[in-house]
Motif scaffolding. Structure first.
Motif, PDB file in Angstrom:
ATOM      1  N   UNK A 204      -0.024  -4.839   4.707  1.00  0.00           N
ATOM      2  CA  UNK A 204       0.526  -5.845   4.061  1.00  0.00           C
ATOM      3  C   UNK A 204      -0.146  -6.312   2.704  1.00  0.00           C
ATOM      4  N   UNK A 205      -0.465  -5.189   2.192  1.00  0.00           N
ATOM      5  CA  UNK A 205      -1.462  -5.313   0.873  1.00  0.00           C
ATOM      6  C   UNK A 205      -0.588  -5.334  -0.348  1.00  0.00           C
ATOM      7  N   UNK A 206      -0.836  -6.186  -1.427  1.00  0.00           N
ATOM      8  CA  UNK A 206      -0.246  -5.977  -2.699  1.00  0.00           C
ATOM      9  C   UNK A 206      -1.089  -4.820  -3.363  1.00  0.00           C
TER      10      UNK A 206
ATOM     11  N   UNK B 253       1.029 -10.947  -0.423  1.00  0.00           N
ATOM     12  CA  UNK B 253       2.169 -10.901   0.312  1.00  0.00           C
ATOM     13  C   UNK B 253       2.209 -12.087   1.477  1.00  0.00           C
ATOM     14  N   UNK B 254       2.245 -13.407   1.036  1.00  0.00           N
ATOM     15  CA  UNK B 254       2.215 -14.403   1.816  1.00  0.00           C
ATOM     16  C   UNK B 254       3.544 -14.309   2.911  1.00  0.00           C
ATOM     17  N   UNK B 255       4.382 -13.900   2.344  1.00  0.00           N
ATOM     18  CA  UNK B 255       5.750 -13.861   3.339  1.00  0.00           C
ATOM     19  C   UNK B 255       5.461 -12.887   4.485  1.00  0.00           C
ATOM     20  N   UNK B 256       4.919 -11.778   4.294  1.00  0.00           N
ATOM     21  CA  UNK B 256       4.498 -10.865   5.278  1.00  0.00           C
ATOM     22  C   UNK B 256       3.419 -11.552   6.322  1.00  0.00           C
ATOM     23  N   UNK B 257       2.387 -12.221   5.739  1.00  0.00           N
ATOM     24  CA  UNK B 257       1.493 -12.584   6.467  1.00  0.00           C
ATOM     25  C   UNK B 257       2.017 -13.630   7.618  1.00  0.00           C
TER      26      UNK B 257
ATOM     27  N   UNK C 107       1.218  -2.351  -8.505  1.00  0.00           N
ATOM     28  CA  UNK C 107       1.839  -1.108  -8.299  1.00  0.00           C
ATOM     29  C   UNK C 107       3.208  -0.993  -8.576  1.00  0.00           C
ATOM     30  N   UNK C 108       3.682  -0.025  -8.943  1.00  0.00           N
ATOM     31  CA  UNK C 108       5.218   0.331  -9.153  1.00  0.00           C
ATOM     32  C   UNK C 108       5.998   0.167  -7.719  1.00  0.00           C
ATOM     33  N   UNK C 109       5.269   0.373  -6.888  1.00  0.00           N
ATOM     34  CA  UNK C 109       6.167   0.210  -5.367  1.00  0.00           C
ATOM     35  C   UNK C 109       6.319  -1.485  -5.412  1.00  0.00           C
ATOM     36  N   UNK C 110       5.455  -2.242  -5.555  1.00  0.00           N
ATOM     37  CA  UNK C 110       5.476  -3.549  -5.431  1.00  0.00           C
ATOM     38  C   UNK C 110       6.337  -3.996  -6.520  1.00  0.00           C
ATOM     39  N   UNK C 111       6.301  -3.479  -7.501  1.00  0.00           N
ATOM     40  CA  UNK C 111       7.572  -3.946  -8.714  1.00  0.00           C
ATOM     41  C   UNK C 111       8.733  -3.798  -8.407  1.00  0.00           C
ATOM     42  N   UNK C 112       9.122  -2.764  -7.579  1.00  0.00           N
ATOM     43  CA  UNK C 112      10.599  -2.365  -6.852  1.00  0.00           C
ATOM     44  C   UNK C 112      10.772  -3.391  -5.851  1.00  0.00           C
TER      45      UNK C 112
ATOM     46  N   UNK D  31       0.405   0.166  -1.633  1.00  0.00           N
ATOM     47  CA  UNK D  31      -0.817  -0.422  -2.550  1.00  0.00           C
ATOM     48  C   UNK D  31      -1.483   0.646  -3.150  1.00  0.00           C
ATOM     49  N   UNK D  32      -2.697   0.298  -3.204  1.00  0.00           N
ATOM     50  CA  UNK D  32      -3.582   1.445  -4.101  1.00  0.00           C
ATOM     51  C   UNK D  32      -3.378   2.835  -3.562  1.00  0.00           C
TER      52      UNK D  32
END
Length: 397
Positions: free
Chosen positions: A291-293, A130-134, A165-170, A314-315
């Protein structure tokens, strides 16, 4: 049974034996794909001598194209790569991949994307960081919208983006990135196991058999929200003064943390069997990052039989079931994170249950099945894209 042999080119700014989540994932991916009979080539920045002499990356790829690398601001131990498009076009005309997997979106990834498009090789990208969050944590928050725009433009020029993850997909769909598919992460339950608990290591930490060892594993950096873990531990040891906080990892916050908390146990970077012993020798795992993917350390902690406290992201969002195999709390509720940590410190019977169930659930997170899933995703993409691709001559720039 594996599909017919293919050639996959992996483009990345980090690769084993470097130690981070992206490198670890790519190492497992390459190992698994080669075991299934596929040919792997890697394009990456040249690694520092101390890293490159480590033999951990041997046999992960048949060929490696090493390009010039320069330190990433704020991440001096990582590099971004630079290459001329003609170099990759020449290499890929000589040894054409069936598909290119771009794992990082930096300058090297962009050059590779353009080269693959000129050669009409299907490109699949990964969203690993998540570079944009970093950017918010390094004084570049004003660039976040620009970074998001670049990431959207970059990933939408690939045929498919993979997320863990599905959350990251969304989330990526919400940013306008499409199509996005889920490819998760496995965990090595033979390496990470409660059986590697080491009383001698606990003794070196100053932890007795019945004392509480609270551990954090990961980069010691601002984007990991470490102050929250410090707050939770300080509250915890007011009640349990013999508890110790064990920090495994390194990063830009390491010196400041050691100056402020000289009684914490700083173990530095650990890997392999040593890392497994550190996990297994602890009791509670605090993971405050938002901030994890994915966060491979969460599933490694579960496999090691630890009671995990993490945010519902994330996980943890995929694998932690609150009150069953760990505790996860809402992303915006720091108080709940602290309360969960205190609760586990005061309920040894609950901790014992969570630790046992975490290990059992981790045994179902198999790398081999995930390697097969990756294979099916990218090779179906290759078939779909090449079936209708027009013939076109390509000149070297």
């Amino acid at each position: 049974m594996s599909q017919r042999q293919r050639h996959i080119a992996i483009v990345t700014e980090t690769f084993p034996p470097e130690i981070n989540g992206v490198a670890n994932t790519l190492g497992k991916l390459c190992e698994g794909l080669r075991q299934r009979g596929h040919r792997l080539s890697v394009v990456r920045p040249g690694q520092r001598k101390a890293v490159a002499t480590n033999d951990a990356a041997q046999n992960l790829a048949e060929s490696v194209v090493a390009v010039p690398g320069f330190p990433i601001p704020g991440y001096a131990d990582l590099q971004f790569g630079l290459a001329r498009p003609r170099r990759l076009i020449k290499a890929w005309k000589k040894n054409r991949p069936d598909i290119v997997y771009v794992a990082t979106e930096g300058p090297l990834g962009l050059v590779a994307l353009n080269a693959a498009r000129k050669l009409q090789i299907p490109v699949c990208s990964g969203f690993h960081t998540n570079f944009h969050s970093y950017s918010r944590h390094y004084g570049y928050g004003f660039l976040e919208r620009m970074i998001v725009s670049y990431l959207r433009w970059f990933h939408n020029r690939t045929q498919l983006t993979l997320v863990p993850t599905r959350r990251m997909q969304n989330r990526l769909n919400g940013l306008g990135i499409r199509p996005v598919s889920v490819w998760s992460r496995g965990v090595d339950c033979d390496r990470f196991t409660p059986s590697k608990r080491d009383p001698a290591l606990r003794k070196s930490w100053g932890v007795g058999e019945r004392d509480l060892a609270v551990i954090y594993v990961g980069r010691l950096a601002a984007e990991k929200n470490l102050q929250l873990a410090v707050t939770a531990f300080e509250r915890l040891r007011h009640i349990h003064p013999r508890a110790r906080f064990i920090l495994v990892g390194d990063g830009p916050m390491s010196k400041k943390l050691q100056e402020r908390h000289g009684d914490y146990v700083f173990c530095g970077m650990q890997c392999g069997e040593d890392l497994a012993r550190h996990y297994a020798s602890a009791d509670l795992f605090l993971f405050p990052s938002k901030t994890e993917t994915f966060g491979n350390v969460v599933t490694e902690a579960m496999a090691s039989g630890l009671a995990v406290v993490a945010f519902d992201d994330g996980a943890a969002s995929e694998h932690v079931r609150s009150e069953a195999n760990g505790i996860k709390v809402p992303l915006d509720d720091h108080g709940a994170f602290v309360d969960a940590s205190l609760r586990l410190a005061d309920q040894p019977s609950l901790v014992s249950h969570l630790r046992s169930q975490a290990r059992l659930d981790a045994l179902d997170i198999h790398w081999p099945s995930l390697i097969e899933q990756f294979e099916n995703i990218v090779f179906n993409l290759h078939y779909r894209e090449t079936r209708h691709a027009p013939k076109q001559s390509v000149s070297i720039l």
